[in-house]
Motif scaffolding. Structure first.
Motif, PDB file in Angstrom:
ATOM      1  N   VAL A   1       0.828  -1.091   0.064  1.00  0.00           N
ATOM      2  CA  VAL A   1       0.108  -0.132  -0.067  1.00  0.00           C
ATOM      3  C   VAL A   1       0.719   1.286   0.199  1.00  0.00           C
ATOM      4  O   VAL A   1       1.779   1.445   0.703  1.00  0.00           O
ATOM      5  N   ALA A   2       0.777   2.173  -0.994  1.00  0.00           N
ATOM      6  CA  ALA A   2       1.553   3.068  -1.161  1.00  0.00           C
ATOM      7  C   ALA A   2       0.603   4.357  -1.464  1.00  0.00           C
ATOM      8  O   ALA A   2      -0.196   4.381  -2.567  1.00  0.00           O
ATOM      9  N   PHE A   3       0.881   5.384  -0.658  1.00  0.00           N
ATOM     10  CA  PHE A   3       0.175   6.787  -1.015  1.00  0.00           C
ATOM     11  C   PHE A   3       1.001   7.840  -1.420  1.00  0.00           C
ATOM     12  O   PHE A   3       2.240   7.948  -1.222  1.00  0.00           O
ATOM     13  N   ALA A   4       0.462   8.608  -2.553  1.00  0.00           N
ATOM     14  CA  ALA A   4       1.279   9.631  -3.115  1.00  0.00           C
ATOM     15  C   ALA A   4       0.345  10.773  -3.392  1.00  0.00           C
ATOM     16  O   ALA A   4      -0.741  10.503  -3.935  1.00  0.00           O
ATOM     17  N   PRO A   5       0.685  11.830  -3.158  1.00  0.00           N
ATOM     18  CA  PRO A   5      -0.131  13.127  -3.620  1.00  0.00           C
ATOM     19  C   PRO A   5      -0.026  13.634  -5.179  1.00  0.00           C
ATOM     20  O   PRO A   5       1.346  13.470  -5.639  1.00  0.00           O
ATOM     21  N   GLN A   6      -0.991  13.435  -5.737  1.00  0.00           N
ATOM     22  CA  GLN A   6      -0.824  13.726  -7.247  1.00  0.00           C
ATOM     23  C   GLN A   6      -1.769  14.753  -7.576  1.00  0.00           C
ATOM     24  O   GLN A   6      -2.782  15.207  -7.226  1.00  0.00           O
ATOM     25  N   GLN A   7      -1.226  15.668  -8.676  1.00  0.00           N
ATOM     26  CA  GLN A   7      -2.191  16.810  -9.100  1.00  0.00           C
ATOM     27  C   GLN A   7      -3.002  16.320 -10.432  1.00  0.00           C
ATOM     28  O   GLN A   7      -2.181  16.037 -11.569  1.00  0.00           O
ATOM     29  N   GLY A   8      -4.298  16.471 -10.584  1.00  0.00           N
ATOM     30  CA  GLY A   8      -5.046  15.985 -11.535  1.00  0.00           C
ATOM     31  C   GLY A   8      -4.918  17.152 -12.864  1.00  0.00           C
ATOM     32  O   GLY A   8      -4.656  18.256 -12.427  1.00  0.00           O
ATOM     33  N   ALA A   9      -5.832  16.638 -13.701  1.00  0.00           N
ATOM     34  CA  ALA A   9      -5.899  17.817 -14.890  1.00  0.00           C
ATOM     35  C   ALA A   9      -6.840  18.851 -14.370  1.00  0.00           C
ATOM     36  O   ALA A   9      -6.641  20.046 -14.849  1.00  0.00           O
ATOM     37  N   ASP A  10      -7.630  18.699 -13.493  1.00  0.00           N
ATOM     38  CA  ASP A  10      -8.397  19.835 -13.021  1.00  0.00           C
ATOM     39  C   ASP A  10      -7.821  20.536 -12.077  1.00  0.00           C
ATOM     40  O   ASP A  10      -8.432  21.636 -11.303  1.00  0.00           O
TER      41      ASP A  10
END
Length: 329
Positions: free
Chosen positions: A262-271
Motif C-alpha cells: 500500500v503506497a500513497f502519493a499526492p498527485q495533481q489532476g488535470a483539474d
C-alpha cells in the motif's frame, strides 16, 4: 554470548512446559470501540483467561497516528458500553477551534484515559491494540493509530502488542464487498493467533520473574524482562494475512521496512486538484523482501519487535556527539 541472549535461549527451552498466569489487559484500537476487530480480540483474550478492560475511540480513527488532545482543559466524553467496556470521544456538540485542526477521542486518548484514569489503581500488565482492519506494516506503521496506541502505552511504561489483519488489496479493488468480508473473516483467526503469541510470551515473562525473585534481584537480565519476556517495555507488532487459517504460510519474524504493498502519493489532476492516491509500489529490493510488508505478502503471519523509545542506540548518540560536540548555541 550476550547475557540477555543466553537468558532468552534458556527460557525458550522451557516455554513448551510453562503456563502463564492470567494478565490484566487494557484493550484498545483505532477502528472504534464497537468495531468487529476489537470484539474478536476481546473474545479471544477473555477465552484465554485474561482480565480485559476495553477502552477504544468512540469513532473510527484509522490513519490518525499518534494524534491526541493537546489543549489543556479539553473535555472528553467517556461512555460505558457494558461492564469493563468504554468509548472515548469528543463531547456532544464539539467543534474544532477556528482555523485549527484537532483530534479528540483518538487511540492515544483512549490509552491515556485507560491508564491514567479507568485503570489508575489497577495498572494493567499489558496493552493490546487491535485487531485493525488492514495491515500495519512498512510505512503504514508511522500513520497507524493501532501501532501508535501501543507505542503510547510503552512510553508510559506498559508493554504493548499491536494486532492487525491484512487486506487483499487486489480483491478489495475489484470487489469491495468480497474484499471486506475476506478481511472480516480472518479476524477471529488473527485474534486467536495474537492470544497464542501473548500466552507463549507471557509464560517466558513469568519464568523470568520467577528466576529474578529466586535470585533476590541478582539475575539482572531476568529482572529487566517484562511480561512478554522482552527487555523493559518492548512490545510486538503482529500482522496476520487475510487468509483462512490453513492457507497461512507460516510465521515470519521481520523488521519494519520502507516498502509496502500500500503506497500513497499526492498527485495533481488535470483539474488542478491535488489528491492523495494509491500508487503501485516499486519492486522490492532483496533487503526489503526480508522486512514485514513483503513477508506478509507471502502469506506469513508477521511478528515484529517494537519499542516506544525513539532514541537511537548509545553508539549512535556517541557518534553524533563526535560530529557535533564542538557546536555552541
Amino acid at each position: 554470548m550476550h547475557t540477555l541472549l543466553k537468558s532468552a535461549i534458556g527460557l525458550a527451552a522451557l516455554s513448551l512446559s510453562l503456563q502463564a498466569s492470567a494478565l490484566n489487559i487494557l484493550l484498545t484500537n483505532d477502528d472504534g470501540c464497537r468495531a468487529p476487530g476489537i470484539d474478536a480480540v476481546y473474545q479471544a483474550l477473555v477465552a484465554a483467561g485474561h482480565q480485559v478492560t476495553l477502552v477504544g475511540p468512540q469513532n473510527d480513527s484509522s490513519g490518525i497516528g499518534a494524534a491526541s488532545v493537546v489543549n489543556p482543559g479539553q473535555a472528553l466524553a467517556v461512555t460505558q458500553l457494558a461492564q469493563g467496556k468504554y468509548c472515548v470521544g469528543a463531547p456532544t456538540g464539539y467543534t474544532p477551534p477556528a482555523g485549527k485542526n484537532s483530534a479528540i477521542g483518538t487511540p492515544v486518548d483512549a490509552v491515556n484515559v485507560g491508564l491514567d484514569l479507568l485503570l489508575k489503581d489497577n495498572r494493567p500488565d499489558l496493552v493490546v491494540s487491535g485487531t485493525n482492519f488492514g495491515d500495519n506494516v512498512g510505512p503504514l506503521t508511522q500513520m497507524s493509530g493501532t501501532v501508535n496506541a501501543a507505542v503510547r502505552a510503552m512510553f508510559k511504561g506498559v508493554p504493548a502488542v499491536a494486532v492487525s489483519t491484512g487486506i487483499d488489496l487486489h480483491l478489495i479493488s475489484q470487489d469491495p464487498q468480497a474484499g471486506y468480508l475476506k478481511t472480516l473473516n480472518a479476524m477471529d483467526d488473527t485474534a486467536r493467533f495474537a492470544a497464542k503469541v501473548i500466552e507463549r510470551a507471557a509464560a517466558i515473562g513469568a519464568e523470568a520473574r520467577r528466576v529474578c525473585d529466586t535470585s533476590g534481584g541478582k539475575a539482572k537480565a531476568q529482572c529487566a524482562t517484562n511480561v512478554l519476556g522482552l527487555p523493559g517495555t518492548t512490545g510486538l507488532n503482529i500482522n496476520y494475512p487475510a487468509l483462512e487459517a490453513g492457507q497461512v504460510t507460516g510465521v515470519a519474524f521481520a523488521p519494519i521496512g520502507d516498502w509496502g504493498n500500500v503506497a500513497f502519493a499526492p498527485q495533481q489532476g488535470a483539474d488542478g486538484v491535488i489528491r492523495v492516491n494509491l500508487v503501485p509500489p516499486p519492486t522490492p529490493t532483496d533487503e526489503q523482501m526480508q522486512a514485514d510488508a513483503y513477508q506478509l505478502s507471502l502469506g506469513n503471519a508477521v511478528i515484529t519487535v517494537i519499542d516506544g523509545n525513539m532514541t537511537a542506540s548509545p553508539l549512535l548518540q556517541a557518534q553524533a556527539k563526535l560530529i557535533l560536540g564542538d557546536l555552541t548555541p
